[in-house]
Enzyme design. Sequence first.
Site, mmCIF file in Angstrom:
data_model
loop_
_atom_site.group_PDB
_atom_site.id
_atom_site.type_symbol
_atom_site.label_atom_id
_atom_site.label_comp_id
_atom_site.label_asym_id
_atom_site.label_seq_id
_atom_site.Cartn_x
_atom_site.Cartn_y
_atom_site.Cartn_z
ATOM 1 N N SER A 163 91.442 15.645 21.584
ATOM 2 C CA SER A 163 92.144 17.140 21.719
ATOM 3 C C SER A 163 91.988 17.941 20.649
ATOM 4 O O SER A 163 91.393 17.224 19.308
ATOM 5 C CB SER A 163 93.372 16.998 22.231
ATOM 6 O OG SER A 163 94.345 16.368 21.317
ATOM 7 N N ASP A 191 104.366 12.722 12.166
ATOM 8 C CA ASP A 191 103.150 12.472 11.720
ATOM 9 C C ASP A 191 102.901 13.009 10.222
ATOM 10 O O ASP A 191 102.209 12.700 9.455
ATOM 11 C CB ASP A 191 102.105 13.464 12.506
ATOM 12 C CG ASP A 191 102.171 12.979 13.921
ATOM 13 O OD1 ASP A 191 102.268 11.541 14.147
ATOM 14 O OD2 ASP A 191 101.699 13.673 15.097
ATOM 15 N N VAL A 200 96.961 15.977 12.977
ATOM 16 C CA VAL A 200 97.872 16.480 12.370
ATOM 17 C C VAL A 200 97.881 15.867 10.934
ATOM 18 O O VAL A 200 98.226 16.477 9.913
ATOM 19 C CB VAL A 200 99.318 16.445 13.142
ATOM 20 C CG1 VAL A 200 100.459 16.897 12.132
ATOM 21 C CG2 VAL A 200 99.051 17.199 14.226
ATOM 22 N N ALA A 201 98.020 14.658 10.838
ATOM 23 C CA ALA A 201 97.626 13.911 9.508
ATOM 24 C C ALA A 201 96.371 13.177 9.977
ATOM 25 O O ALA A 201 95.477 13.443 10.585
ATOM 26 C CB ALA A 201 99.026 12.946 9.447
ATOM 27 N N ALA A 202 96.258 11.854 9.345
ATOM 28 C CA ALA A 202 95.267 10.959 9.703
ATOM 29 C C ALA A 202 95.170 10.851 11.382
ATOM 30 O O ALA A 202 96.260 10.646 11.785
ATOM 31 C CB ALA A 202 95.171 9.853 8.882
ATOM 32 N N SER A 203 94.039 10.470 11.711
ATOM 33 C CA SER A 203 93.868 10.167 13.051
ATOM 34 C C SER A 203 93.767 8.701 13.431
ATOM 35 O O SER A 203 93.347 7.958 12.631
ATOM 36 C CB SER A 203 92.935 10.741 14.047
ATOM 37 O OG SER A 203 92.564 10.237 15.282
ATOM 38 N N PHE A 204 94.479 8.061 14.277
ATOM 39 C CA PHE A 204 94.526 6.747 14.628
ATOM 40 C C PHE A 204 93.375 6.186 15.075
ATOM 41 O O PHE A 204 92.968 5.022 15.136
ATOM 42 C CB PHE A 204 95.608 6.350 15.776
ATOM 43 C CG PHE A 204 96.993 6.630 15.360
ATOM 44 C CD1 PHE A 204 97.518 6.473 13.970
ATOM 45 C CD2 PHE A 204 98.129 7.260 16.137
ATOM 46 C CE1 PHE A 204 98.917 6.651 13.481
ATOM 47 C CE2 PHE A 204 99.300 7.319 15.699
ATOM 48 C CZ PHE A 204 99.870 7.051 14.410
ATOM 49 N N ARG A 221 87.382 20.135 14.289
ATOM 50 C CA ARG A 221 86.734 19.748 15.289
ATOM 51 C C ARG A 221 85.667 20.753 16.068
ATOM 52 O O ARG A 221 84.775 20.191 16.745
ATOM 53 C CB ARG A 221 87.579 18.924 16.225
ATOM 54 C CG ARG A 221 88.482 17.861 15.688
ATOM 55 C CD ARG A 221 89.655 17.231 16.382
ATOM 56 N NE ARG A 221 90.279 16.326 15.704
ATOM 57 C CZ ARG A 221 90.951 15.206 16.175
ATOM 58 N NH1 ARG A 221 91.284 15.218 17.496
ATOM 59 N NH2 ARG A 221 91.762 14.480 15.551
ATOM 60 N N TYR A 243 96.067 5.472 28.043
ATOM 61 C CA TYR A 243 97.125 4.553 27.702
ATOM 62 C C TYR A 243 98.645 5.243 27.739
ATOM 63 O O TYR A 243 98.975 5.759 26.845
ATOM 64 C CB TYR A 243 96.926 4.401 26.062
ATOM 65 C CG TYR A 243 95.406 4.050 26.005
ATOM 66 C CD1 TYR A 243 94.966 2.818 26.196
ATOM 67 C CD2 TYR A 243 94.507 4.947 25.246
ATOM 68 C CE1 TYR A 243 93.700 2.412 25.896
ATOM 69 C CE2 TYR A 243 93.179 4.513 24.971
ATOM 70 C CZ TYR A 243 92.677 3.454 25.596
ATOM 71 O OH TYR A 243 91.486 3.131 24.945
HETATM 72 N N1 UDP Z 1 91.773 9.119 22.368
HETATM 73 C C1 UDP Z 1 91.030 8.258 23.421
HETATM 74 N N2 UDP Z 1 90.176 8.826 24.280
HETATM 75 C C2 UDP Z 1 90.088 10.238 24.417
HETATM 76 C C3 UDP Z 1 90.939 11.135 23.925
HETATM 77 C C4 UDP Z 1 91.674 10.350 22.771
HETATM 78 O O1 UDP Z 1 90.879 6.865 23.183
HETATM 79 O O2 UDP Z 1 89.430 10.553 25.437
HETATM 80 C C5 UDP Z 1 92.589 8.712 21.410
HETATM 81 C C6 UDP Z 1 92.135 9.141 20.099
HETATM 82 O O3 UDP Z 1 91.117 8.105 19.583
HETATM 83 C C7 UDP Z 1 93.406 8.804 19.445
HETATM 84 C C8 UDP Z 1 94.519 9.459 20.285
HETATM 85 O O4 UDP Z 1 93.867 9.162 21.547
HETATM 86 O O5 UDP Z 1 93.693 7.955 18.941
HETATM 87 C C9 UDP Z 1 94.770 10.898 20.190
HETATM 88 O O6 UDP Z 1 93.555 11.755 20.325
HETATM 89 P P1 UDP Z 1 93.825 13.228 19.886
HETATM 90 O O7 UDP Z 1 92.232 13.780 19.458
HETATM 91 O O8 UDP Z 1 94.211 13.705 20.902
HETATM 92 O O9 UDP Z 1 94.700 13.490 18.544
HETATM 93 P P2 UDP Z 1 94.232 13.128 16.806
HETATM 94 O O10 UDP Z 1 95.470 11.972 17.014
HETATM 95 O O11 UDP Z 1 93.034 12.320 16.937
HETATM 96 O O12 UDP Z 1 94.520 14.066 16.345
#
Ligand code: UDP
Length: 385
Positions: free
Chosen positions: A212, A135, A274-278, A218, A177
């Site tokens: 998370s 990441d 950790v980096a940008a979030s998906f 957050r 997923y």
């Molecule tokens: N996610 C989701 N529903 C949830 C929790 C997470 O769709 O209830 C997706 C979230 O949008 C992201 C990925 O799972 O794309 C990981 O989310 P998390 O917050 O754990 O980590 P991030 O990558 O945002 O730091």
Amino acid sequence: ETPEAEADEDRVENDCEDEDCVMHEKLKYTKEHRWSHYLEEIESALAKYEPCSQANCSCHKSVIEADLSLWVEDGVRRDMLDQLKDRGTTYQIIEHKLYREEKCMFPFRCKGVEHFILEIIDDLPNMEFILNTHDYPQTIRRLKPGPVFSFSKTGVHADVMYPAWSFWEGGPAISLYPTGIGRWDLHRDTIAKEAAKWPWEKKKPLGFFRGSRTTGERDALVLHSRSHPDAVDAQYTKNQAWRSLKDTLGVEPASEVKFEDHCHYKYLYNFRGVAASFRLKHLFLCKSLVFHVGEEWKEFFYPALKPWVHYIPIATDFGNAWELLDFVKENDEVVRQIAERGHEFVWHHLRMEDVTCYWKTLLLEYAKLLKFRTRRNPSFAEVKR
Ligand code: UDP
């Protein structure tokens, strides 16, 4: 009272014939004054905004130029890549075939990337590049390193951004997923269908976040949600690193919520991880308003999205975050239009073909910078579809 407000009051007195009207107009002007700085932000962002054309992923091209600019003058030498080979997985393209060293820290991430490169392999010249599947980015701009491809970075890093593996596969695996979020093409369809069932007027006027605790940034929102459940629903879910209630700020982890169910809410928050979030690109598909927190961490398509045009920015200290929640509630139509524009942009300029097009443009431009002939490394294996 400011002279401006006084002038407004005079206007109210002159335009109105009865007390009710005076009260109503006064309230209106006070509100407008309260929000004028945000309304002006929107107006001036719109005035500056130049929409881009849909052709040839042109909206994102300046990112490729900026990322490769470090090597435009002197090019990329063989020894630069040799020095960085531990920072990622080395790929070679030779005679329209893709080769890879055996090591790939996250095989599904490599596959997610290879999917796009194999689609365009016939159009690519010979080259070699290093692809980081962690990441976190790998190189610091100030140190003038060689190029390493990463999915996300800040202005401090020299890494060259590529479209994340998760557009196809290898995204974080959560219970909803289990094989990883991935398949942006499928998410686009499912989220769009749910968004159609939840038009703006029907959405719940609440701030919403589910995810998370990958960073403490957050916390402020999650804590605010606990004290103001009527304004925000923001809860921590478990991730693979979850050990105890401490990782969900002292309460049980919340159930995860599907991307499409985010569409039930009017205001959706995005934070870096950790980096940008998906998460970010999915939120726009809901036609909800996106509150994007922090501006440091980027993916390749972030620079084309403009604050106040496509989303509302929030500083990481959350200084004005609660005021902005009042602003969005009291300026429903203006905010609906931001949500609409954000959706339009992602729908039209972040299609699978834009991702493929970005990969192609990036690799063609990168290959021009190489100062050495790529010789096949016999230990590398061919990557096939
Ligand atoms: N996610 C989701 N529903 C949830 C929790 C997470 O769709 O209830 C997706 C979230 O949008 C992201 C990925 O799972 O794309 C990981 O989310 P998390 O917050 O754990 O980590 P991030 O990558 O945002 O730091």
